[in-house]
Design a protein around this motif. Structure first.
Motif, PDB file in Angstrom:
ATOM      1  N   LEU A 440       0.843  -1.193   0.000  1.00 39.88           N
ATOM      2  CA  LEU A 440       0.000   0.000   0.000  1.00 39.88           C
ATOM      3  C   LEU A 440       0.878   1.243   0.000  1.00 39.88           C
ATOM      4  O   LEU A 440       1.727   1.421   0.881  1.00 39.88           O
ATOM      5  N   LEU A 441       0.686   2.106  -1.006  1.00 43.91           N
ATOM      6  CA  LEU A 441       1.374   3.387  -1.092  1.00 43.91           C
ATOM      7  C   LEU A 441       0.382   4.492  -0.742  1.00 43.91           C
ATOM      8  O   LEU A 441      -0.718   4.549  -1.303  1.00 43.91           O
ATOM      9  N   VAL A 442       0.766   5.368   0.169  1.00 40.64           N
ATOM     10  CA  VAL A 442      -0.094   6.470   0.589  1.00 40.64           C
ATOM     11  C   VAL A 442       0.564   7.789   0.198  1.00 40.64           C
ATOM     12  O   VAL A 442       1.714   8.050   0.567  1.00 40.64           O
ATOM     13  N   PRO A 491      15.084  14.943  -3.864  1.00 43.25           N
ATOM     14  CA  PRO A 491      15.048  14.022  -2.714  1.00 43.25           C
ATOM     15  C   PRO A 491      13.640  13.519  -2.409  1.00 43.25           C
ATOM     16  O   PRO A 491      12.711  14.308  -2.214  1.00 43.25           O
ATOM     17  N   ASN A 492      13.487  12.206  -2.372  1.00 42.93           N
ATOM     18  CA  ASN A 492      12.201  11.582  -2.051  1.00 42.93           C
ATOM     19  C   ASN A 492      12.351  10.723  -0.801  1.00 42.93           C
ATOM     20  O   ASN A 492      13.343  10.014  -0.645  1.00 42.93           O
ATOM     21  N   THR A 493      11.355  10.795   0.055  1.00 47.40           N
ATOM     22  CA  THR A 493      11.349   9.994   1.273  1.00 47.40           C
ATOM     23  C   THR A 493      10.216   8.984   1.227  1.00 47.40           C
ATOM     24  O   THR A 493       9.079   9.329   0.907  1.00 47.40           O
ATOM     25  N   LEU A 494      10.544   7.729   1.544  1.00 47.48           N
ATOM     26  CA  LEU A 494       9.557   6.657   1.630  1.00 47.48           C
ATOM     27  C   LEU A 494       9.537   6.190   3.080  1.00 47.48           C
ATOM     28  O   LEU A 494      10.529   5.643   3.579  1.00 47.48           O
ATOM     29  N   GLN A 495       8.434   6.456   3.740  1.00 45.23           N
ATOM     30  CA  GLN A 495       8.337   6.203   5.175  1.00 45.23           C
ATOM     31  C   GLN A 495       7.488   4.961   5.435  1.00 45.23           C
ATOM     32  O   GLN A 495       6.310   4.905   5.092  1.00 45.23           O
ATOM     33  N   VAL A 526       5.576   3.964  -7.357  1.00 39.72           N
ATOM     34  CA  VAL A 526       5.037   2.695  -7.864  1.00 39.72           C
ATOM     35  C   VAL A 526       6.177   1.748  -8.233  1.00 39.72           C
ATOM     36  O   VAL A 526       6.139   0.549  -7.924  1.00 39.72           O
ATOM     37  N   ARG A 527       7.209   2.276  -8.893  1.00 37.17           N
ATOM     38  CA  ARG A 527       8.352   1.436  -9.258  1.00 37.17           C
ATOM     39  C   ARG A 527       9.078   0.925  -8.008  1.00 37.17           C
ATOM     40  O   ARG A 527       9.541  -0.218  -7.967  1.00 37.17           O
ATOM     41  N   TRP A 528       9.200   1.774  -7.017  1.00 36.13           N
ATOM     42  CA  TRP A 528       9.876   1.369  -5.784  1.00 36.13           C
ATOM     43  C   TRP A 528       9.115   0.235  -5.094  1.00 36.13           C
ATOM     44  O   TRP A 528       9.710  -0.777  -4.703  1.00 36.13           O
TER      45      TRP A 528
END
Length: 632
Positions: A440-442, A491-495, A526-528
């Motif tokens: 799930l990506l939010v 810079p992107n953050t994935l928490q 989505v790719r991550w």
């Protein structure tokens, strides 16, 4: 995520992502460049630094067939024509020689006009199927130049009117030229007849050089409008790395000028790819001449950005690949190290990202809220869990009859009736859980601020149902820092709110910590998550995206829509089902629904209001669970 309602109708150009991807694949096939990107500009262009071709917006707002053929002609001209048939050394020399000329833009545009005709004929000769597209191109551009000629004459733009005349003469288009300008046109027309004998860029340059003295003193002002940009991005190196004094001369003496656009793109792309990222700090001499003297060395320090990541060698757990995932996460997720995005699409080449584990909100207020929401949703959770357990149990009780070995069937009549009887049966292999995994990506962008409570409630429901079913799932919030994003670094953050390896763990407190950030780069996210799901061994993989609008990040406008659509298609080709839930306080408009179809196909769902987020989440999750249980 920026709401789609920000669109201004008169300035909104809703891109067709599927169409763009199809044309991009054609450009890649024609050039042989698998990572080549495609965009739109005023005129057709090359962009070696960003590894892109640009079609012209000239073909917008026309009949579908004209738009299709016109854009194809752009690609044929760029990717099958100028790509290999345009001499860069000759062009650069000509640009240098005309730098101070009073009619510099006119002469340069004339060369490109001659080259377009020559290259068009060459492409048609090699690929006869392109003739229809080029015929439409000549007709439409002919109409454009004839319409502009009278306007330019009326405004006194003599150079522009003369250029319109050049196009008409070369393409055999009947036109009416002002009598006061007949003498000027008559001077250059004999030169133009030689255009049909040109065989190279050098021939086209010679024609322009023959015109120059004829116009000297007779045409006092240069072009007022731009007609070509195809040669602008091919002038010289403007790459991300720098050359020290004297290096450019050495480089030229060592390898010489690049001969074609294709060679320029290949070299530029390879150089930029090798130079990107954090490497040793040394003076760049292009890797051929000179040795480092060590003066640029720095002492190591704690907390410096990671230069590489490692992956553990332990074998994955047979059921869910936990060991492999744990090794990957250890490379940077909890430490929060910045990692260069590689293999995430051309639109994300300048992205750096980090994975962090959210701090749980364990305040009394958060615990009370979690308890209240769970009390409201517990009937729904129990109902789904009970339904899924029944489905699993039925699967366990199903028998496969007519086997050559196993348990003897209670009905042995087949032994007497069949020539080759198979009177045995077996029960299905026992299964205690669904063979499925959910990601799930939010969306964590700023526009989510007014929807946080309902979003948290929906995510918590998702978490509780899958946890009750002992089904693996991962939940992550994605956002880009708009304040520090630049062309070279985004810079992107994935928490992580819940990690795949934390099966059975109650992460309600982490879910309650969800906060709104800045921008959102959906295709990258989505790719991550796709890369994470592909590490899993479950038979069914599902990726859900909760968002409240369109992609919005640095340099990620229309190409963000295309990038997201491409990321979704790539995921589905690899067996991952992607579902999108649009979070909004109002029903989706027809325009929004069309945008979501472009990005997510027919698997996009819209909640009519904020209080419907949990209901839609429940409905989606139930359908996916039924799908997974029916294929066990």
């Amino acid at each position: 995520m920026t709401s789609i309602n920000r669109f201004i109708d008169f300035n909104d150009e809703l891109i067709n992502a599927g169409e763009r991807l199809r044309l991009e694949r054609l450009a890649r096939a024609l050039t042989g460049m698998p990572d080549l990107g495609l965009t739109e500009r005023q005129h057709i262009e090359f962009h070696p630094a960003s590894n892109e071709l640009a079609m012209s917006v000239f073909w917008r707002h026309r009949d579908a067939e004209v738009t299709e053929q016109g854009r194809l002609s752009d690609l044929y001209l760029l990717a099958a024509g100028f790509w290999s048939k345009f001499d860069l050394a000759v062009w650069r020399e000509f640009r240098s020689e005309t730098e101070g000329h009073a009619l510099r833009e006119f002469l340069r545009s004339a060369v490109l006009l001659f080259e377009e005709l020559r290259i068009t004929d060459a492409v048609i000769a090699e690929r006869p199927g392109t003739e229809e597209a080029f015929a439409i191109r000549r007709r439409l551009y002919g109409e454009f130049h004839m319409g502009q000629q009278s306007v330019n004459l009326r405004r006194g733009f003599r150079a522009d009117a003369l250029f319109n005349h050049l196009y008409a003469v070369i393409h055999g288009i009947p036109e009416t030229y002002a009598s006061s300008e007949d003498e000027l046109a008559g001077l250059i027309e004999p030169v133009l007849y030689g255009v049909f004998d040109t065989r190279s860029t050098a021939d086209s340059v010679r024609m322009a050089e023959q015109m120059a003295p004829l116009l000297d003193g007779r045409l006092r002002e240069d072009l007022q409008h731009s007609y070509y940009a195809v040669g602008d991005g091919l002038v010289g190196p403007k790459s991300d790395f720098h050359y020290h004094k004297g290096t450019e001369d050495r480089e030229k003496g060592e390898t010489g000028e690049k001969e074609s656009v294709g060679e320029l793109f290949s070299t530029w792309h390879a150089a930029n790819k090798s130079e990107k990222g954090m490497h040793l700090n040394y003076e760049l001499e292009h890797g051929r001449i000179g040795e480092g003297d060590g003066t640029g060395a720095r002492e190591g320090r704690e907390g410096a950005d990671a230069t590489s990541t490692g992956r553990g060698q332990s074998a994955a757990d047979e059921r869910s690949g936990v060991a492999r995932e744990a090794a990957t996460e250890a490379a940077g997720s909890e430490a929060g190290a910045w990692i260069k995005a590689e293999g995430f699409g051309t639109a994300n080449e300048s992205v750096v990202y980090r994975e962090v584990l959210a701090e749980a909100d364990n305040t009394a207020e958060a615990r009370e809220r979690i308890q209240k929401w769970r009390e409201e949703s517990i009937p729904h959770v129990r109902a789904i869990v009970k339904e899924m357990q029944k489905r699993i149990e039925r699967k366990r009780e199903e028998r496969r009859e007519g086997l050559p070995k196993g348990r003897l069937s209670k009905n042995p009549v087949s032994v007497l009736l069949n020539e080759r009887p198979r009177p045995f049966y077996r029960k299905q292999s026992p299964s205690k859980r669904l063979d499925a995994v959910f990601g799930l990506l939010v969306d964590g962008s700023g526009s989510m601020a007014d929807k946080l409570d309902e979003t948290k409630k929906a995510v918590l429901l998702f978490h509780d149902i899958l946890r009750s079913l002992d089904t693996s799932h991962g939940i992550a919030v994605y956002q880009e820092d708009s304040a520090t994003a630049t062309k070279k670094r985004q810079p992107n953050t994935l928490q992580w709110l819940h990690r795949f390896r934390d099966d059975g763990k109650d992460d309600g407190g982490r879910i309650l910590s969800l906060e709104a950030g800045d921008d959102n780069r959906d295709g990258f996210a989505v790719r991550w998550m796709t890369s994470r799901l592909l590490q899993r061994t479950e038979a069914h993989r599902f990726l859900l995206v909760f968002s409240d609008g369109e992609p919005s990040a640095f340099g990620y406008g229309q190409n963000g829509i295309v990038d997201t659509a491409e990321a979704v298609r790539e995921a589905e080709k690899q067996g991952i089902t992607v579902i999108h839930l649009f979070l909004s306080s109002e029903p989706a408009t027809a325009r929004q629904q069309e945008l979501f179809r472009m990005m997510f196909g027919n698997r996009s769902v819209s909640a009519d209001s904020i209080d419907r987020f949990s209901d839609e989440t429940l409905r989606i999750l139930r359908k996916l669970l039924v799908l997974a249980s029916g294929n066990m």
